[in-house]
Design a protein around this motif. Structure first.
Motif, short mmCIF file in Angstrom:
data_model
loop_
_atom_site.label_atom_id
_atom_site.label_comp_id
_atom_site.label_asym_id
_atom_site.label_seq_id
_atom_site.Cartn_x
_atom_site.Cartn_y
_atom_site.Cartn_z
N THR A 154 33.27 23.29 46.31
CA THR A 154 34.02 23.94 45.24
C THR A 154 33.95 25.45 45.43
OG1 THR A 154 33.46 22.16 43.70
CG2 THR A 154 34.26 24.21 42.74
N GLU A 155 35.13 26.09 45.41
CA GLU A 155 35.21 27.53 45.62
C GLU A 155 36.18 28.17 44.63
OE1 GLU A 155 33.60 29.62 47.80
OE2 GLU A 155 32.32 27.92 48.31
N HIS A 156 35.85 29.40 44.20
CA HIS A 156 36.73 30.21 43.37
C HIS A 156 37.65 30.98 44.31
CE1 HIS A 156 36.96 33.10 39.66
NE2 HIS A 156 38.15 32.84 40.18
N LEU A 157 38.95 30.68 44.25
CA LEU A 157 39.92 31.23 45.18
C LEU A 157 41.02 32.01 44.46
CD1 LEU A 157 40.43 28.03 47.39
CD2 LEU A 157 38.91 29.97 47.87
N ASN A 179 40.95 39.85 47.38
CA ASN A 179 42.03 38.87 47.54
C ASN A 179 41.69 37.90 48.67
OD1 ASN A 179 44.54 37.67 46.81
ND2 ASN A 179 45.50 38.62 48.60
N SER A 180 40.47 37.38 48.57
CA SER A 180 39.97 36.47 49.60
C SER A 180 39.14 35.36 48.96
CB SER A 180 39.12 37.25 50.62
OG SER A 180 38.70 36.42 51.68
N GLY A 181 38.85 34.36 49.76
CA GLY A 181 38.01 33.27 49.33
C GLY A 181 37.54 32.50 50.55
N VAL A 182 36.56 31.64 50.35
CA VAL A 182 35.99 30.89 51.47
C VAL A 182 36.88 29.71 51.85
CG1 VAL A 182 34.04 29.49 52.24
CG2 VAL A 182 33.64 31.56 50.89
N ASN A 183 37.22 29.63 53.13
CA ASN A 183 37.91 28.47 53.69
C ASN A 183 37.18 28.11 54.98
OD1 ASN A 183 39.57 26.62 55.04
ND2 ASN A 183 41.44 27.54 54.25
N GLY A 209 42.33 33.64 39.18
CA GLY A 209 42.04 32.73 40.27
C GLY A 209 42.06 31.27 39.88
N ARG A 210 41.60 30.46 40.80
CA ARG A 210 41.56 29.01 40.60
C ARG A 210 40.28 28.47 41.21
NH1 ARG A 210 44.39 26.70 45.44
NH2 ARG A 210 44.59 28.46 46.86
#
Length: 219
Positions: A154-157, A179-183, A209-210
């Motif tokens: 689960t990540e906050h994107l 403006n980034s998130g873990v992928n 975010g989501r």
């Protein structure tokens, strides 16, 4: 038995400070893992999605929860598993959890998931944990994820198009401000999987975010 490396990393000191000073809020609580672990609009649909996956294995899954926090989430999942191993980097938090939560198939460990060996299980849960870690620490975690058949991440994107995996210093903040998130599937991680499925997505208010939960199968 998981092996614990006694050499401290700065992340442990940062996370201790976050809980001691209630930097994620919740001053009425002794320990508080943030609104993402307590807001019913986020927590309840997440739990339904995870329970559905775990129950589909008819109580045969051994689960390793990496970054279990105050256990406001994990406490609802234990009874649906064959074994539940809850891990966090904050020793005082783990000691508190040991006093509050008891089940014959539940155990707690204080470990640094980037540095220490972690117990093996069928499935690993990483709920809004990697988003707080530097790319270097995430790489160390990924080296261990290949040992788990299922990974529930689960990540906050950000909403919309974003540049994945911008590096940060491990701590309270996340990559959203960049403006980034873990992928994990994108550089510099390039994590190899057999299959993936989105289990749940929660859109936060005010375009903040989501929160996305994805199931990966590695083998």
């Amino acid at each position: 038995m998981a092996k614990k490396n006694k050499t401290p990393w700065p992340t442990r000191a940062v996370m201790n400070q976050i809980y001691e000073q209630h930097l994620w809020g919740g001053k009425a609580y002794d320990f508080y893992s943030g609104f993402g672990s307590h807001d019913p609009t986020i927590v309840e649909p997440y739990l339904e999605a995870i329970k559905a996956f775990i129950k589909s294995h008819i109580n045969t899954l051994e689960v390793c929860d990496l970054g279990c926090g105050d256990f406001n989430i994990g406490k609802h999942l234990v009874k649906h598993t064959k074994k539940y191993i809850a891990i966090d980097i904050v020793e005082s938090l783990i000691n508190r959890n040991k006093k509050l939560f008891h089940n014959k198939n539940l155990e707690f460990h204080c470990l640094d998931i980037a540095k220490d060996e972690i117990p093996l299980a069928d499935c690993v849960i990483l709920r809004q944990v990697l988003q707080h870690l530097s790319n270097s620490e995430i790489k160390h975690v990924i080296e261990k994820l290949v040992n788990f058949k299922y990974i529930i991440l689960t990540e906050h994107l950000p909403i919309g198009v974003f540049t994945p995996n911008q590096d940060i210093i491990s701590g309270q903040g996340i990559r959203l401000k960049l403006n980034s998130g873990v992928n994990l599937l994108e550089p510099p991680f390039n994590f190899k999987i057999k299959d993936e499925k989105q289990l749940h997505e929660h859109i936060l208010e005010e375009k903040s975010g989501r929160i996305v939960t994805t199931l990966y199968q590695t083998f």
